[in-house]
Design an enzyme around this catalytic site. Structure first.
Site, short mmCIF file in Angstrom:
data_model
loop_
_atom_site.label_atom_id
_atom_site.label_comp_id
_atom_site.label_asym_id
_atom_site.label_seq_id
_atom_site.Cartn_x
_atom_site.Cartn_y
_atom_site.Cartn_z
N LYS A 92 0.84 -1.21 0.00
CA LYS A 92 0.00 0.00 0.00
C LYS A 92 0.87 1.25 0.00
O LYS A 92 0.62 2.20 -0.74
CB LYS A 92 -0.89 0.03 1.25
CG LYS A 92 -2.02 -0.95 1.21
CD LYS A 92 -2.92 -0.80 2.43
CE LYS A 92 -3.69 -2.09 2.61
NZ LYS A 92 -4.76 -2.02 3.58
N LYS A 104 2.77 -4.27 10.99
CA LYS A 104 1.43 -4.62 11.46
C LYS A 104 1.54 -5.26 12.83
O LYS A 104 2.54 -5.92 13.14
CB LYS A 104 0.75 -5.59 10.51
CG LYS A 104 -0.76 -5.61 10.65
CD LYS A 104 -1.38 -4.44 9.91
CE LYS A 104 -2.88 -4.40 10.07
NZ LYS A 104 -3.47 -3.47 9.10
N SER A 346 -3.13 8.52 7.45
CA SER A 346 -2.25 8.31 8.60
C SER A 346 -0.90 8.99 8.34
O SER A 346 -0.30 9.58 9.25
CB SER A 346 -2.01 6.81 8.83
OG SER A 346 -2.97 6.30 9.72
P1 NAD Z 1 -14.19 -3.01 12.15
O1 NAD Z 1 -13.78 -3.87 13.28
O2 NAD Z 1 -14.54 -1.59 12.40
O3 NAD Z 1 -15.45 -3.68 11.40
C1 NAD Z 1 -15.46 -4.99 10.91
C2 NAD Z 1 -16.88 -5.31 10.41
O4 NAD Z 1 -16.86 -6.63 9.80
C3 NAD Z 1 -17.94 -5.37 11.50
O5 NAD Z 1 -19.17 -4.86 11.02
C4 NAD Z 1 -18.06 -6.86 11.78
O6 NAD Z 1 -19.33 -7.25 12.31
C5 NAD Z 1 -17.89 -7.41 10.38
N1 NAD Z 1 -17.48 -8.83 10.36
C6 NAD Z 1 -16.57 -9.44 11.14
N2 NAD Z 1 -16.50 -10.75 10.83
C7 NAD Z 1 -17.37 -10.95 9.83
C8 NAD Z 1 -17.77 -12.09 9.09
N3 NAD Z 1 -17.25 -13.29 9.34
N4 NAD Z 1 -18.72 -11.92 8.13
C9 NAD Z 1 -19.25 -10.72 7.90
N5 NAD Z 1 -18.92 -9.61 8.55
C10 NAD Z 1 -18.01 -9.72 9.52
O7 NAD Z 1 -13.00 -3.13 11.07
P2 NAD Z 1 -12.61 -2.09 9.91
O8 NAD Z 1 -11.60 -1.15 10.44
O9 NAD Z 1 -13.84 -1.58 9.24
O10 NAD Z 1 -11.83 -3.09 8.93
C11 NAD Z 1 -12.51 -3.93 8.02
C12 NAD Z 1 -11.50 -4.44 6.99
O11 NAD Z 1 -10.92 -3.32 6.32
C13 NAD Z 1 -10.32 -5.23 7.57
O12 NAD Z 1 -9.91 -6.22 6.64
C14 NAD Z 1 -9.25 -4.18 7.71
O13 NAD Z 1 -7.95 -4.74 7.75
C15 NAD Z 1 -9.51 -3.37 6.47
N6 NAD Z 1 -8.94 -2.04 6.52
C16 NAD Z 1 -9.34 -1.14 7.47
C17 NAD Z 1 -8.76 0.12 7.50
C18 NAD Z 1 -9.18 1.17 8.48
O14 NAD Z 1 -8.62 2.29 8.42
N7 NAD Z 1 -10.14 0.93 9.35
C19 NAD Z 1 -7.76 0.47 6.58
C20 NAD Z 1 -7.39 -0.47 5.60
C21 NAD Z 1 -8.00 -1.72 5.60
#
Ligand code: NAD
Length: 412
Positions: A92, A104, A346
């Site tokens: 990224k 990480k 970030s």
């Molecule tokens: P979060 O914890 O805020 O939310 C995760 C969501 O996924 C929740 O709604 C949860 O209920 C749902 N979930 C969990 N397990 C599940 C399953 N088995 N089936 C369906 N839904 C499920 O996390 P986030 O920060 O939104 O991150 C989500 C994804 O995005 C991750 O892969 C994370 O690595 C990626 N990501 C996040 C960020 C960020 O800035 N938050 C940046 C880059 C990538």
């Protein structure tokens, strides 16, 4: 089935490096993180007992600059997952052309079952355990799954106490009053929105009434639903860990946003219309996995009926599934490109902390947009000219600068 995220990443890293003309030594160096720390964190629980948690911090490579990447709190965290996630962070940063390598962290825990104070003690304990290895010019953590700005605040405070000076640049994703950046909380979703616009343009689909399906309603998924709804698209399906909601006419997104809890749970409050598996197979224009790994696999790839997949989550699609959907003409915007918005803002937060001068939201949005579009154009161009899938194209774009830096430093 190739569901080992680390092994899958190593395969594509190797393909990308070979196509860039690098040999075995470079592959050997970059296919694993250069450093991995495992820590045991004792935490005094509210009932007076002590529980010992396992945590990790992986640093993929620091030839370009300090490493950077989130900390995940989840019961399913593994060493392999943290390693793969650190490599994805390098990609990224490479695609966005940031002066960082990837890092990480993760702790095996379930924050949904812990109290506020227990979470604080765990967060501070993790920082004490990894403090030798991290810092504003070494390795800079951030939020990820089930961690948020409050957890970043505790971590920053603990680090500042250890170092005996205020160190906002140690961690990003902080509350604004502690040196957080405007636009950080929504950054990942904003970046995904920019990618959706680019993909719709290529496919000749109008955003108005475009049918969007989003898996996951956490930080990434819920803001994305909000922005898509505001842009006039029809969000016809959303889900969380408990289930999924579907309405062909478009869901009432403002209402769902109002009712969701801080962990991204909302579907349990409504009669579920479908399950998570069916959600992925809905006919739609854009499918956005925004939850966890390995959701689109060879078992369901044939049944995916979206014309565009934009990966907001890290690693939601296996390599075999990538091949299957690409062969069917689905336009895939891979995770290392699509979800780079979080690390880009970030980076802006870290720059603002270092200079002590803060930007307004318009400036952040403008700069984020520029970087995302530049990254997209570069990856899409490699995809077309080299006639390779978008994931391999993104890996080539992402690893190039790091490999060059390694070479100039004389490491390989
Ligand atoms: P979060 O914890 O805020 O939310 C995760 C969501 O996924 C929740 O709604 C949860 O209920 C749902 N979930 C969990 N397990 C599940 C399953 N088995 N089936 C369906 N839904 C499920 O996390 P986030 O920060 O939104 O991150 C989500 C994804 O995005 C991750 O892969 C994370 O690595 C990626 N990501 C996040 C960020 C960020 O800035 N938050 C940046 C880059 C990538």
């Amino acid at each position: 089935m190739m569901n080992d995220v680390l092994q899958a990443t190593q395969i594509v890293i190797e393909q990308a490096l070979r196509r860039l003309g690098y040999g075995d030594e470079m592959v050997e160096l970059l296919k694993e993180p250069m450093r991995l720390l495992t820590v045991r964190i004792p935490v005094r629980m509210d009932d007076g007992t002590t529980r010992v948690f396992t945590g990790y911090r992986a640093q993929h490579n620091d030839a370009v600059g300090p490493t950077k990447g989130g900390v995940r709190f989840h019961p399913g965290v593994t060493e392999k997952e943290v390693k793969a996630l650190s490599i994805w962070m390098s990609l990224k940063c490479g695609i966005a052309d940031l002066p960082y390598g990837g890092g990480k962290g993760g702790i095996i825990c379930d924050p949904r079952k812990m109290s506020f104070r227990e979470l604080e003690r765990l967060s501070r304990g993790y920082v004490r355990a990894i403090s030798q290895l991290v810092g504003p010019t070494k390795d800079i953590p951030a939020p990820d799954v089930m961690t948020n700005s409050q957890i970043m605040a505790w971590m920053m405070d603990e680090y500042s106490r250890i170092r005996e000076f205020d160190s906002p640049g140690f961690i990003t994703g902080k509350p604004i009053v502690l040196g957080g950046s405007k636009g950080r909380e929504t950054a990942t979703a904003r970046g995904v929105v920019i990618m959706i616009h680019e993909a719709l343009r290529i496919k000749g689909i109008d955003i108005k009434n475009a049918r969007i399906v989003i898996q996951g309603f956490g930080n990434a998924g819920s803001y994305l639903a909000k922005f898509m709804h505001e842009a006039g698209a029809r969000v016809i399906g959303i889900s969380d860990v408990n289930g999924a909601l579907y309405n062909e006419e478009g869901l009432d997104i403002p209402h769902l946003l109002d009712r969701r809890d801080s962990f991204g749970n909302v579907t349990n409050l409504f009669p579920n219309t479908i399950g998570n598996e069916q959600l992925l197979e809905l006919e739609c224009d854009v499918l956005v996995p925004a939850a966890i790994e390995n959701q689109i696999t060879e078992a369901n790839a044939d049944r995916i009926r979206a014309s565009i997949i934009v990966e907001a989550a890290n690693g939601p699609t296996t390599l075999e599934a990538t091949r299957m959907i690409t062969d069917r003409g689905v336009l895939l915007i891979p995770d290392v490109l699509a979800s780079a918005g979080g690390v880009i803002v970030s980076y802006f937060e870290w720059v603002q902390n270092n200079q002590g001068y803060y930007w307004d939201e318009d400036e952040i949005d403008h700069k984020l947009r520029q970087m995302m579009i530049r990254g997209f154009e570069n990856v899409y161009d490699i995809h077309l000219t080299r006639k390779i899938d978008m994931r391999l194209a993104a890996y080539m774009a992402g690893v190039r600068k790091m490999a060059e830096a390694v070479r100039f430093r004389g490491w390989v």
